[in-house]
Design a protein around this motif. Structure first.
Motif, short mmCIF file in Angstrom:
data_model
loop_
_atom_site.label_atom_id
_atom_site.label_comp_id
_atom_site.label_asym_id
_atom_site.label_seq_id
_atom_site.Cartn_x
_atom_site.Cartn_y
_atom_site.Cartn_z
N LYS A 114 0.27 -4.12 9.75
CA LYS A 114 1.68 -3.89 9.02
C LYS A 114 2.30 -2.69 9.76
O LYS A 114 1.77 -2.02 10.38
CB LYS A 114 1.49 -3.75 7.60
CG LYS A 114 0.97 -2.37 7.33
CD LYS A 114 0.77 -2.07 5.61
CE LYS A 114 1.97 -1.90 4.73
NZ LYS A 114 2.73 -0.60 4.98
N GLY A 161 0.71 -1.28 -0.01
CA GLY A 161 -0.02 -0.11 0.11
C GLY A 161 0.91 1.27 0.03
O GLY A 161 1.83 1.42 0.89
N MET A 162 0.52 1.99 -0.94
CA MET A 162 1.26 3.49 -1.15
C MET A 162 0.62 4.76 -1.08
O MET A 162 0.70 5.53 -0.34
CB MET A 162 2.40 3.32 -2.00
CG MET A 162 3.46 2.54 -1.84
SD MET A 162 4.66 2.19 -3.33
CE MET A 162 4.10 0.91 -4.15
N SER A 185 -2.94 5.02 2.74
CA SER A 185 -3.65 5.22 3.73
C SER A 185 -4.97 5.99 3.35
O SER A 185 -4.86 7.14 2.31
CB SER A 185 -3.17 6.20 4.79
OG SER A 185 -4.11 6.71 5.66
N THR A 197 12.59 1.77 2.46
CA THR A 197 12.27 2.93 2.72
C THR A 197 12.25 3.29 4.07
O THR A 197 11.50 2.62 4.87
CB THR A 197 10.70 3.07 2.03
OG1 THR A 197 10.70 2.71 0.74
CG2 THR A 197 10.27 4.68 2.16
C1 FMN Z 1 5.39 6.42 -1.61
C2 FMN Z 1 5.09 5.59 -0.39
C3 FMN Z 1 4.05 5.81 0.22
C4 FMN Z 1 3.62 4.85 1.35
N1 FMN Z 1 2.46 4.91 1.91
C5 FMN Z 1 1.93 4.03 2.87
C6 FMN Z 1 0.61 4.30 3.48
O1 FMN Z 1 -0.18 5.08 2.94
N2 FMN Z 1 0.15 3.21 4.24
C7 FMN Z 1 0.83 2.09 4.57
O2 FMN Z 1 0.64 1.27 5.52
N3 FMN Z 1 2.36 2.23 4.14
C8 FMN Z 1 2.75 3.08 3.23
N4 FMN Z 1 3.72 3.15 2.47
C9 FMN Z 1 4.87 1.99 3.17
C10 FMN Z 1 5.07 0.64 2.27
O3 FMN Z 1 3.85 0.08 2.37
C11 FMN Z 1 5.97 -0.25 2.73
O4 FMN Z 1 5.55 -0.89 4.22
C12 FMN Z 1 7.43 0.36 3.05
O5 FMN Z 1 7.73 1.54 1.99
C13 FMN Z 1 8.55 -0.75 2.98
O6 FMN Z 1 8.60 -1.23 1.77
P1 FMN Z 1 9.81 -0.68 0.73
O7 FMN Z 1 11.01 -0.68 1.31
O8 FMN Z 1 9.74 -1.67 -0.27
O9 FMN Z 1 9.45 0.55 0.26
C14 FMN Z 1 4.44 3.82 1.71
C15 FMN Z 1 5.62 3.59 0.81
C16 FMN Z 1 5.79 4.64 -0.12
C17 FMN Z 1 7.22 4.32 -0.86
#
Ligand code: FMN
Length: 360
Positions: free
Chosen positions: A196, A70-71, A100, A226
């Motif tokens: 999560k 989710g992003m 979110s 991230t």
């Molecule tokens: C641009 C972006 C926006 C995100 N927004 C949310 C969000 O709104 N809700 C959420 O649970 N996680 C959000 N995340 C976190 C991701 O779901 C994930 O848990 C986190 O980025 C770690 O994964 P990664 O290292 O592959 O990016 C976001 C990540 C990114 C990159």
């Protein structure tokens, strides 16, 4: 945090701009997956074509146990990104989450920035998303139901993000009532609840409490990818308390491979995510005990820069490497890869696993 829709929407666009930058991704230095080695089998007695990664999740048959985490959503700039992510997820047959949905709970005009995901991906699981702070309090169960209905979701992901909220200038810092809220939402929703993190990981102790509350799916979202500490820190002035703390706490948390091992010792479906940057990393998640792997930023960057074709290409690469790693460990299915535990730990990960009494 709990503020009005307009402020939330403004924050969403700032997140999109900052999350594109490479310097907020810890995996460039270390994702911790470099400390996991899969054991090579030079004598496979089958065809590569026989590898079958198919996996049933939330009532759908996926082509591989993979999820676009989710992003985004909540700003008009998010609509084409979500459409690209969803189109590619649908094409590849993998699950997808939205960001979110807080913004659209208070501003109806933003619903489409999320619902575009369900429209473009009707054949795969679509996961709704709210922060823990949005389900605390008497409106919590209602917010959760509205988020699920908004996108006709197959599950709701509740994200735990204390580090992000405290570094965020307008963050919500009172987490009292979190457990009651999770229990209430688990009871009142018709769809499963996934809990999560957002990049700091979930420990065995926390997971154990969550399973007692009835949570059946945990997405560890561990440290190594991230960094939400760095992203939020960028939104405070240079030299400020929050900006400096954001750098100090940039790599705070439980490394993803460790979190997977910890949580998969419990009776819960584990999704391995946080710093997963390739199909090989995803295969390592499965070998360590996760039932699925997930990634956010790699798909986000391709969506922003190249649209749906870029995300399709990234997913193809992920799935090919997952198949290759499965075959080269002498497995043909994801269950074999997970149950035979063909991995070795090295360096600091090995030390942490020993300290945390993880016996392979
Ligand atoms: C641009 C972006 C926006 C995100 N927004 C949310 C969000 O709104 N809700 C959420 O649970 N996680 C959000 N995340 C976190 C991701 O779901 C994930 O848990 C986190 O980025 C770690 O994964 P990664 O290292 O592959 O990016 C976001 C990540 C990114 C990159």
């Amino acid at each position: 945090m709990r503020d009005d829709g307009e402020k939330t929407s403004q924050r969403k666009i700032e997140h999109i701009m900052i999350a594109k930058r490479d310097d907020i991704d810890l995996s460039a230095r270390s994702s911790w997956f470099e400390h996991v080695r899969l054991v090579h089998n030079p004598l496979p007695d089958a065809s590569f074509e026989d590898v079958d990664l198919s996996f049933e999740f939330l009532g759908y048959d996926l082509s591989a146990p993979l999820m676009i985490e989710g992003m985004t959503g909540g700003h008009e700039a998010a609509t084409p990104i979500n459409r690209a992510l969803a189109g590619a997820a649908s094409d590849a047959g993998v699950a997808i989450g939205v960001g979110s949905q807080r913004a659209a709970l208070s501003d109806e005009s933003l619903r489409e920035t999320y619902s575009v995901v369900r429209e473009a991906a009707s054949n795969v699981p679509v996961i709704a998303n709210l922060g823990i702070s949005h389900i605390i309090g008497e409106d919590g169960p209602d917010n959760a139901k509205r988020a699920v209905e908004m996108i006709d979701a197959d599950a709701l992901a509740v994200h735990l993000n204390p580090l992000q909220e405290i570094i965020q200038p307008e963050g919500w810092v009172n987490f009292s009532g979190s457990l009651t809220a999770i229990g209430d939402v688990v009871r009142e929703l018709d769809v499963p609840v996934i809990v999560k993190e957002v990049g700091s990981g979930i420990s065995r102790e926390a997971a154990s409490i969550l399973t007692e509350m009835g949570v059946g799916i945990i997405d560890v979202a561990g440290q190594g990818g991230t960094s939400w500490s760095l992203i939020e820190g960028e939104r405070s002035p240079e030299g400020s308390v929050r900006r400096e703390a954001s750098r100090r706490f940039a790599d705070w948390g439980i490394p993803t491979p460790l979190a997977i091992m910890e949580v998969s010792s419990l009776d819960v479906l584990v999704i391995g995510s946080g710093g997963v940057r390739s199909g090989l990393d995803a295969a390592k998640c499965l070998a360590l005990g996760a039932r699925m792997a997930g990634a956010a930023r790699p798909f986000f960057v391709r969506a922003v820069e190249e649209g749906e074709d870029g995300v399709k290409d990234e997913l193809n690469k992920f799935i090919f490497e997952m198949r290759l790693a499965t075959f080269l460990t002498g497995s043909l299915t994801v269950d074999q890869l997970r149950l035979t535990k063909k991995y070795l730990l090295t360096g600091p990960l090995k030390i942490l696993a020993d300290e945390r009494h993880i016996f392979i």
